[in-house]
Write a protein that holds these residues in place. Structure first.
Motif, PDB file in Angstrom:
ATOM      1  N   GLN B   7      12.117 -22.218   3.621  1.00  0.00           N
ATOM      2  CA  GLN B   7      11.681 -21.100   2.791  1.00  0.00           C
ATOM      3  C   GLN B   7      12.252 -19.819   3.319  1.00  0.00           C
ATOM      4  OE1 GLN B   7       7.487 -22.066   3.017  1.00  0.00           O
ATOM      5  NE2 GLN B   7       7.355 -21.832   0.795  1.00  0.00           N
ATOM      6  N   GLN B   8      13.132 -19.208   2.528  1.00  0.00           N
ATOM      7  CA  GLN B   8      13.678 -17.885   2.843  1.00  0.00           C
ATOM      8  C   GLN B   8      14.225 -17.794   4.262  1.00  0.00           C
ATOM      9  OE1 GLN B   8      13.576 -14.861   0.653  1.00  0.00           O
ATOM     10  NE2 GLN B   8      13.612 -16.634  -0.705  1.00  0.00           N
ATOM     11  N   ILE B   9      14.894 -18.854   4.723  1.00  0.00           N
ATOM     12  CA  ILE B   9      15.354 -18.779   6.117  1.00  0.00           C
ATOM     13  C   ILE B   9      16.579 -17.862   6.234  1.00  0.00           C
ATOM     14  CG2 ILE B   9      14.411 -21.024   6.793  1.00  0.00           C
ATOM     15  CD1 ILE B   9      17.369 -21.985   6.868  1.00  0.00           C
ATOM     16  N   THR B  10      16.556 -17.071   7.303  1.00  0.00           N
ATOM     17  CA  THR B  10      17.587 -16.058   7.527  1.00  0.00           C
ATOM     18  C   THR B  10      17.978 -16.080   8.995  1.00  0.00           C
ATOM     19  OG1 THR B  10      16.673 -14.665   5.799  1.00  0.00           O
ATOM     20  CG2 THR B  10      18.054 -13.567   7.418  1.00  0.00           C
ATOM     21  N   LYS B  11      19.289 -15.895   9.237  1.00  0.00           N
ATOM     22  CA  LYS B  11      19.732 -15.775  10.621  1.00  0.00           C
ATOM     23  C   LYS B  11      20.756 -14.654  10.748  1.00  0.00           C
ATOM     24  CE  LYS B  11      20.304 -16.698  14.912  1.00  0.00           C
ATOM     25  NZ  LYS B  11      19.194 -16.475  15.841  1.00  0.00           N
ATOM     26  N   ASN B  12      20.464 -13.702  11.617  1.00  0.00           N
ATOM     27  CA  ASN B  12      21.441 -12.649  11.929  1.00  0.00           C
ATOM     28  C   ASN B  12      22.053 -12.932  13.286  1.00  0.00           C
ATOM     29  OD1 ASN B  12      20.913 -11.072   9.640  1.00  0.00           O
ATOM     30  ND2 ASN B  12      19.079 -10.229  10.622  1.00  0.00           N
ATOM     31  N   PHE B  13      23.383 -12.857  13.343  1.00  0.00           N
ATOM     32  CA  PHE B  13      24.067 -12.873  14.653  1.00  0.00           C
ATOM     33  C   PHE B  13      24.615 -11.472  14.841  1.00  0.00           C
ATOM     34  CE2 PHE B  13      24.653 -17.461  13.663  1.00  0.00           C
ATOM     35  CZ  PHE B  13      24.009 -17.965  14.773  1.00  0.00           C
ATOM     36  N   GLY B  14      24.025 -10.700  15.731  1.00  0.00           N
ATOM     37  CA  GLY B  14      24.463  -9.314  15.853  1.00  0.00           C
ATOM     38  C   GLY B  14      24.246  -8.640  14.508  1.00  0.00           C
ATOM     39  N   GLY B  15      25.290  -8.091  13.935  1.00  0.00           N
ATOM     40  CA  GLY B  15      25.135  -7.435  12.642  1.00  0.00           C
ATOM     41  C   GLY B  15      25.393  -8.353  11.467  1.00  0.00           C
ATOM     42  N   ILE B  49      17.601 -25.632  11.431  1.00  0.00           N
ATOM     43  CA  ILE B  49      16.618 -26.692  11.179  1.00  0.00           C
ATOM     44  C   ILE B  49      16.296 -27.428  12.472  1.00  0.00           C
ATOM     45  CG2 ILE B  49      16.169 -28.882   9.984  1.00  0.00           C
ATOM     46  CD1 ILE B  49      18.088 -27.909   7.770  1.00  0.00           C
ATOM     47  N   THR B  50      17.332 -27.748  13.267  1.00  0.00           N
ATOM     48  CA  THR B  50      17.108 -28.561  14.461  1.00  0.00           C
ATOM     49  C   THR B  50      16.689 -27.730  15.674  1.00  0.00           C
ATOM     50  OG1 THR B  50      19.501 -28.526  14.768  1.00  0.00           O
ATOM     51  CG2 THR B  50      18.552 -30.507  13.835  1.00  0.00           C
ATOM     52  N   GLY B  51      16.471 -26.437  15.464  1.00  0.00           N
ATOM     53  CA  GLY B  51      15.907 -25.636  16.551  1.00  0.00           C
ATOM     54  C   GLY B  51      16.897 -25.234  17.627  1.00  0.00           C
ATOM     55  N   ASN B  63       7.763 -32.758   6.773  1.00  0.00           N
ATOM     56  CA  ASN B  63       6.684 -33.736   6.671  1.00  0.00           C
ATOM     57  C   ASN B  63       5.310 -33.069   6.618  1.00  0.00           C
ATOM     58  OD1 ASN B  63       6.387 -36.386   6.278  1.00  0.00           O
ATOM     59  ND2 ASN B  63       6.921 -37.019   8.361  1.00  0.00           N
ATOM     60  N   GLY B  64       5.232 -31.925   5.952  1.00  0.00           N
ATOM     61  CA  GLY B  64       3.960 -31.224   5.838  1.00  0.00           C
ATOM     62  C   GLY B  64       3.571 -30.417   7.056  1.00  0.00           C
ATOM     63  N   MET B  65       4.464 -30.387   8.068  1.00  0.00           N
ATOM     64  CA  MET B  65       4.127 -29.736   9.328  1.00  0.00           C
ATOM     65  C   MET B  65       5.015 -28.498   9.468  1.00  0.00           C
ATOM     66  SD  MET B  65       4.269 -31.894  12.857  1.00  0.00           S
ATOM     67  CE  MET B  65       5.277 -32.993  11.901  1.00  0.00           C
ATOM     68  N   ASP B  66       4.444 -27.387   9.865  1.00  0.00           N
ATOM     69  CA  ASP B  66       5.261 -26.189  10.057  1.00  0.00           C
ATOM     70  C   ASP B  66       6.005 -26.294  11.386  1.00  0.00           C
ATOM     71  OD1 ASP B  66       6.421 -23.750  10.171  1.00  0.00           O
ATOM     72  OD2 ASP B  66       4.566 -22.574  10.123  1.00  0.00           O
ATOM     73  N   ILE B  67       7.305 -26.488  11.341  1.00  0.00           N
ATOM     74  CA  ILE B  67       8.057 -26.640  12.604  1.00  0.00           C
ATOM     75  C   ILE B  67       8.878 -25.398  12.905  1.00  0.00           C
ATOM     76  CG2 ILE B  67       8.154 -29.168  12.506  1.00  0.00           C
ATOM     77  CD1 ILE B  67      11.147 -28.800  11.629  1.00  0.00           C
ATOM     78  N   THR B  68       8.577 -24.283  12.259  1.00  0.00           N
ATOM     79  CA  THR B  68       9.299 -23.036  12.529  1.00  0.00           C
ATOM     80  C   THR B  68       9.164 -22.675  14.005  1.00  0.00           C
ATOM     81  OG1 THR B  68       8.495 -22.372  10.385  1.00  0.00           O
ATOM     82  CG2 THR B  68       9.652 -20.698  11.658  1.00  0.00           C
ATOM     83  N   GLY B  69      10.277 -22.365  14.640  1.00  0.00           N
ATOM     84  CA  GLY B  69      10.227 -21.924  16.033  1.00  0.00           C
ATOM     85  C   GLY B  69      10.108 -23.041  17.048  1.00  0.00           C
ATOM     86  N   TYR B  70      10.097 -24.284  16.599  1.00  0.00           N
ATOM     87  CA  TYR B  70      10.071 -25.394  17.555  1.00  0.00           C
ATOM     88  C   TYR B  70      11.398 -25.451  18.297  1.00  0.00           C
ATOM     89  CZ  TYR B  70       5.807 -27.837  16.060  1.00  0.00           C
ATOM     90  OH  TYR B  70       4.517 -28.199  15.818  1.00  0.00           O
ATOM     91  N   PRO B  71      11.361 -25.691  19.604  1.00  0.00           N
ATOM     92  CA  PRO B  71      12.628 -25.901  20.315  1.00  0.00           C
ATOM     93  C   PRO B  71      13.240 -27.255  19.900  1.00  0.00           C
ATOM     94  CG  PRO B  71      10.776 -26.255  21.787  1.00  0.00           C
ATOM     95  CD  PRO B  71      10.211 -25.736  20.499  1.00  0.00           C
ATOM     96  N   ALA B  72      14.539 -27.398  20.143  1.00  0.00           N
ATOM     97  CA  ALA B  72      15.276 -28.562  19.653  1.00  0.00           C
ATOM     98  C   ALA B  72      14.630 -29.893  20.054  1.00  0.00           C
ATOM     99  CB  ALA B  72      16.707 -28.507  20.159  1.00  0.00           C
ATOM    100  N   PHE B  73      14.175 -29.995  21.308  1.00  0.00           N
ATOM    101  CA  PHE B  73      13.669 -31.297  21.752  1.00  0.00           C
ATOM    102  C   PHE B  73      12.401 -31.688  20.996  1.00  0.00           C
ATOM    103  CE2 PHE B  73      11.278 -28.483  24.520  1.00  0.00           C
ATOM    104  CZ  PHE B  73      10.074 -29.131  24.705  1.00  0.00           C
TER     105      PHE B  73
END
Lengths: 234, 256, 632
Positions: B7-15, B49-51, B63-73
């Motif tokens: 949902q509305q995922i955004t990534k800035n690298f520097g500018g 997605i893979t953190g 799978n119904g679980m909020d995984i935002t901000g989870y580290p890769a492992f």
């Protein structure tokens, strides 16, 4: 002017170019199109001497330059604008342009050529003391071109000049390539944006997974269904 | 049922905004393709997605679980496995050991267990071996199980990455350009393999440049350019989409 | 304290800071051009100092001439070092660690050569400067300090001019940003690297001539400048101007801290600042860090398994029998002196095994292992002396204490590559300095005397022969445990981190936790080794736990073979026994030793374990064939 004969290149045990032969005649624009991973950049880097071919030859103006080091290649009069522009981010615009003239002996003429580049791209002149990394994508593109021009090459290799640019800027790039051609430079253009590439070039080669699968006059290729298919899976 | 929702995922690298408010959902049991021109942000979406990179904003639900901000492992432990565009193997390990590394999420023996080596640890080790062998068998690599990973051919290395991802029984498999550098015959085999993976009930989400392959095997396709979604739908819909054709075939029309 | 004290201190601080800047610039240049931290940079300082001394004493040249000549000579030396030693290792694509060891080898050899040429004692420079200070608003400005400041600042200005205004300088900067694009425009990489080493050699040499009149010229002077200069470069972000400012700032901070707070703790303060800078600014910006083997084409070791199911049944019992026989025969044939050296080697092998887990298996640098060895030694010794605890209790407690400190140092493992190397070095030095300064606990440099021999179930283990059995049993147990650890799900996780952090993390490995566990277990081994050491030699002082001991331990692991348990044993034996057998060479001993290290890194990058693997593999194949024939 430039001839590749049965060029094979491998990264370690993996062969990525399976015998490429192509010709770039003097004064024209030749484009090399194909999907990502087809080996377009590998061809340019082999011409430039960054990669050493496993077999086959590269000859330029009837001289065998296979296995030349990059600094020897640029002295021969071949300059490359690498993919992603690769300006030296922590150098000023002026210093980046100076780098273009690194191998030239006539340093006074280099200064004049830098002035010519400034005339061509007034934005660069305004920003000549700024660090190259602070420029916008379009300005970096100009700088990368300018740097190559200061090298005074007879053959210009362009790697994906349209990548990551806004459509308006892409038109400018195309116009610029035509202008360079009109000044007498020969251009070998690598593009994923095949329509852009084919509309401005004289001749085109289509590359797929390390082999040339088609080559023809650009105007013929542009309407070729096979080419459209290769790109869109239509 | 939706397995993965961005949902509305955004990534800035520097500018630079590499991924710009992307919305996307992957249905359970499908093969979903993510395509777009070079530099459009596809791999970055996978890395988010893979953190591997943290999000700048937006949420990821798996799978119904909020995984935002989870580290890769941790993302992996939840049942999400992936492969890479540039092959990432444990080169000095054997093919079998590489596959065994994929079972991490199904097992638990740690340092103390290794030292004490109670019967359950030995059993778990046998289980890992069994899972890994099964995965190798599935992709057709069980014959080279004892070879060093760096010594097997490139095409096999790609398959080994898939086997490693499969060994942990993932629910969602992310494949980043699985056909890159493969010839036609190998690509065909890969397509058959992906179809078999789906039959096992594993959802597949893939980034690919080989259009023929994408159009043939994907049920859903999302097209992105400059980090934004510019098209979405069944293969036929996407192929007919004006925006998509423009993105792929031209910048602006320039006269000959 | 009066109001001129602070400017007075700041002045002398800036003087010494100038030196840090110059040496630090050398680090920054080589790091940016080749990604190598050149540990021999300190020896360039020493070389410059002695060359300068020779020129003054024998040729009576004026100071400024001496300065210029030394710069030229050390510059040429730096270039040669790259051309004839480092280039080959760089081209081999050896692990990063091998490069570091090679520069350490160079550093050891140069120090030993300096001892041969100029002696062990620090040599003062002749009095070439007027001792009458110049007064400036009540601040006493010594002539010497003014010279140092002027020449130092002038060199930095010249360097800045070179990088900003000359085409060679600009192209050097371009190449350090993007080597392949710079190559496209005609920068010859090889020449650029040569230039870099020449420059950094010259900077080191120049610094040597400047600092020597202040602190004398001595063979070990490089070490004291080394870490601080690196800190200066790190604080400056390895930029040219940044390093200059970093060095001056560091010099000022150091002198002010010594003058206003405490001179004993000034170095502790410096190292803490360095660690803070590293942790805040130099944690990797990418999700994964660099392992010691990254980019290397030299495979880390794989054991040849002689005990697998397809081998003949008699091989395990006969191997055990052979091992037991050797174990029992050794004390019967060797004299006391040999047993003593052997015991020490075996004690170090215990520590090396721990380090092997950290370096060889997990792929993380550690240049502070001797400090944990020291923690173990002090813990066990103090518990035995103060509380009369029995050895069987102090031994595991020593391991636990070292492991606990290892766990506390865990956050350091967020650093990677060279920064971890320097970070662990700084941490080791901090622990060493605390051992030296916590006199109420450790008695400082005076050391602890009268550590009791171990007594187990009423038997006092005091003879070298008895100790041999104690050490071998502990070593055997640790070997067994390390083998179990590495041959498990946990061990595969360690190797996975070494091989490919990115792949490890997406396969469910928590990198930080995995690295920390390896570090804790590894440091605990060092602690146990320390306890064995303390009760064997019965006297310890902080000198035994210095940086160079950590380096020796790393060398054991690398020379033995990364990722090989038997390799670390062989490595420990070689590193401890070799200098003993080289004793006949007297002063040339360390020259040869350093040379051997360099040779190993150049020609046997996989370590001694690699040599043993080939015959073992043949043996295995032969035996396998026999079995197959029999079953058919």
């Amino acid at each position: 002017m430039l001839t590749l004969k049965d060029l094979k290149v491998a990264y370690g045990p993996i062969e990525v170019l399976h015998g490429i032969s192509l010709e770039v005649p003097r004064g024209g624009i030749v484009s090399l199109i194909g999907a990502n991973g087809a080996g377009k950049t590998t061809i340019l880097n082999t011409i430039s001497g960054l990669l050493i071919p496993a077999s086959g030859t590269v000859s330029f103006e009837d001289r065998d330059i296979t296995g030349y080091k990059p600094d020897q290649v640029i002295r021969m009069g071949i300059a490359q604008v690498p993919e992603g522009r690769k300006v030296f981010t922590n150098l000023t615009v002026y210093e980046c342009l100076l780098m273009g003239g690194l191998v030239r002996r006539d340093k006074k003429q280099v200064q004049k050529d830098i002035e010519t580049v400034y005339e061509m791209f007034p934005r660069l002149k305004e920003r000549r003391r700024q660090l190259a990394g602070t420029l916008s994508g379009g300005e970096q593109e100009m700088l990368a071109f300018g740097r190559a021009l200061v090298a005074k090459p007879r053959l210009l290799l362009l790697d994906e000049p349209s990548m990551g640019l806004a459509p308006k800027m892409i038109t400018e790039v195309a116009q610029f390539i035509l202008m360079v051609r009109d000044q007498g430079m020969t251009v070998l253009l690598v593009e994923q944006n095949s329509e852009l590439a084919l509309t401005i070039s004289d001749y085109g080669y289509v590359l797929e997974t390390g082999s040339i699968i088609m080559s023809d006059k650009a105007c013929n290729l542009i309407n070729n269904q096979e080419v459209r298919k290769a790109y869109m899976g239509l | 049922m939706t397995l993965l929702t961005l949902q509305q995922i955004t990534k800035n690298f520097g500018g630079l905004t590499a991924v710009d408010h992307i919305d996307l959902s992957v249905e359970k049991g499908t093969i979903h393709g993510l395509i777009g021109p070079n530099g459009s942000g596809k791999t970055t979406v996978f890395n988010l997605i893979t953190g591997i990179y943290p999000l700048t904003s937006g949420t990821i639900t798996f799978n119904g679980m909020d995984i935002t901000g989870y580290p890769a492992f941790k993302v992996n432990q939840k049942g999400l496995a992936r492969t890479f565009q540039e092959i990432q193997l444990f080169y000095d390990m054997t093919v079998l050991e590489n596959a065994m590394m994929g079972c991490q999420r199904l097992t638990r023996a740690g340092a103390v267990a290794a030292l004490v080596k109670l019967p359950w640890v030995t059993r778990e080790e046998a289980f890992i071996r069994e899972k890994a062998m099964a995965a190798l068998d599935f992709v057709g690599l069980s014959g080279t199980a004892e070879e060093a990973a760096r010594k097997i051919p490139y095409g096999h290395q790609r398959l080994l990455e898939v086997a490693r991802a499969l060994a942990g029984d993932p629910e969602l498999l992310l494949l980043d350009e699985p056909a890159a550098g493969m010839n036609h015959a190998e690509t065909r085999e890969l397509m058959a393999l992906i179809a078999r993976i789906r039959e096992m009930g594993i959802t597949v989400f893939l980034v690919e440049h080989n259009m023929k392959m994408v159009m043939e095997i994907c049920e859903w396709i999302t097209v992105i350019n400059y980090g934004q979604v510019i098209g979405h739908g069944k293969p036929a819909q996407v192929q007919a989409d004006e925006n998509v054709i423009n993105a792929y075939l031209s910048g602006e029309n320039i006269t000959c | 304290m009066d109001f001129v004290t602070i400017p007075q201190l700041a002045f002398s601080g800036l003087t010494i800071g100038c030196v840090y800047s110059l040496v630090g610039l050398g680090f920054a240049l080589t790091l940016r051009a080749t990604e190598l931290i050149n540990f021999a940079q300190g020896e360039m300082v020493m070389l410059g100092a002695f060359i300068g001394l020779t020129l003054i004493s024998f040729f009576h040249l004026p100071y400024i001439m001496v300065f210029i000549l030394s710069i030229i000579l050390t510059g040429i030396f730096g270039m040669f070092m790259e051309r004839f030693i480092l280039r080959r290792i760089l081209d081999n694509k050896s692990p990063l660690l091998n490069l570091l060891i090679a520069t350490l080898g160079i550093s050891i050899s140069l120090q030993a050569l300096a001892i041969i040429l100029w002696g062990r004692e620090p040599v003062p420079y002749p009095d070439i400067f007027s001792v009458e200070p110049v007064m400036f608003f009540g601040i006493r400005l010594q002539h010497l300090n003014l010279w140092i400041l002027c020449l130092g600042l002038a060199s930095m200005a010249a360097l800045q001019f070179f990088f900003q205004k000359t085409m060679t300088g600009i192209s050097w900067r371009a190449a350090s940003l993007d080597p392949s694009t710079a190559a496209l425009y005609g920068v010859n990489r090889q020449r650029n690297v040569s230039l870099t080493f020449a420059l950094s050699g010259a900077l080191g040499g120049g610094a040597g001539v400047l600092i020597a009149p202040l602190y004398f010229a001595s063979f070990g002077m490089g070490h004291s400048v080394l870490v601080k200069s690196f800190a200066a470069a790190a604080m400056g972000g390895f930029g040219v101007v940044g390093t200059m400012i970093g060095g001056l700032a560091l010099g000022a901070i150091e002198t002010l801290a010594a003058g206003l707070i405490s001179s004993e703790y000034k170095n502790v303060i410096m190292y803490v600042i360095l660690l803070a800078v590293l942790m805040v600014f130099f944690r990797p910006k990418t999700p994964t860090g660099r392992s010691i083997t990254e980019g290397s084409k030299v495979a880390a070791g794989r054991a040849v398994n002689l005990f697998s199911a397809d081998m003949p049944f008699w091989i395990r019992p006969s191997a055990l029998l052979l091992g037991a026989a050797v174990w029992l025969i050794i004390p019967a044939v060797f004299d006391v002196y040999t047993m003593r050296i052997l015991n020490l080697a075996l004690i170090f092998a215990v520590a090396a095994l721990g380090l092997q887990l950290i370096v060889g298996y997990t792929g993380q640098f550690s240049f502070g292992h001797a400090a944990f060895f020291g923690i173990g030694a002090y813990t066990s010794a103090l518990l035995a002396i103060q509380l009369n605890l029995p050895f069987l209790l102090t031994l595991p407690l020593a391991g636990a204490a070292a492991g606990l400190v290892g766990w506390l140092a865990g956050p350091l493992l967020r650093l990677s590559g060279h920064f971890l190397a320097i970070g662990s070095l700084a941490m080791g030095e901090i622990i060493f300095l605390l051992m030296l300064n916590w006199k109420w606990l450790t008695k400082g440099a005076y050391g602890l005397y009268g550590i009791p021999f171990p007594s187990i179930f009423g038997f006092e283990i005091s003879s070298d022969y008895a100790y041999y059995f104690l050490v071998t049993m502990v070593l055997g147990l640790i070997c067994f445990l390390v083998h179990r650890l590495t041959d498990s799900r946990f061990g595969r996780g360690l190797i996975a981190v070494r091989e490919n952090e990115l792949a490890a993390m997406v396969n469910g490995i928590n990198l930080i936790s995995q690295k920390t566990k390896a570090f804790v277990i590894g440091t605990a081994c060092a602690g146990i080794a320390g306890a064995l050491y303390a009760h064997y030699v019965t006297y310890i002082n902080p000198d035994s736990f210095q940086f160079h001991v950590s380096v020796e331990m790393v060398t054991m692991v690398v020379i033995g073979g990364l990722g090989s348990v038997p390799g670390s044993l062989i490595g420990a034996l070689v590193i401890i026994l070799l200098p003993e057998y080289l004793r006949g060479l007297a002063d040339y001993r360390l020259v040869v030793y350093g040379g051997l290290l360099i040779g190993f890194m150049m020609y046997l990058p996989g370590g001694l374990a690699d040599l043993a693997r080939y015959p073992l593999r043949i043996l295995r194949q032969r035996l396998q064939k026999n079995v197959r024939e029999v079953t058919q």
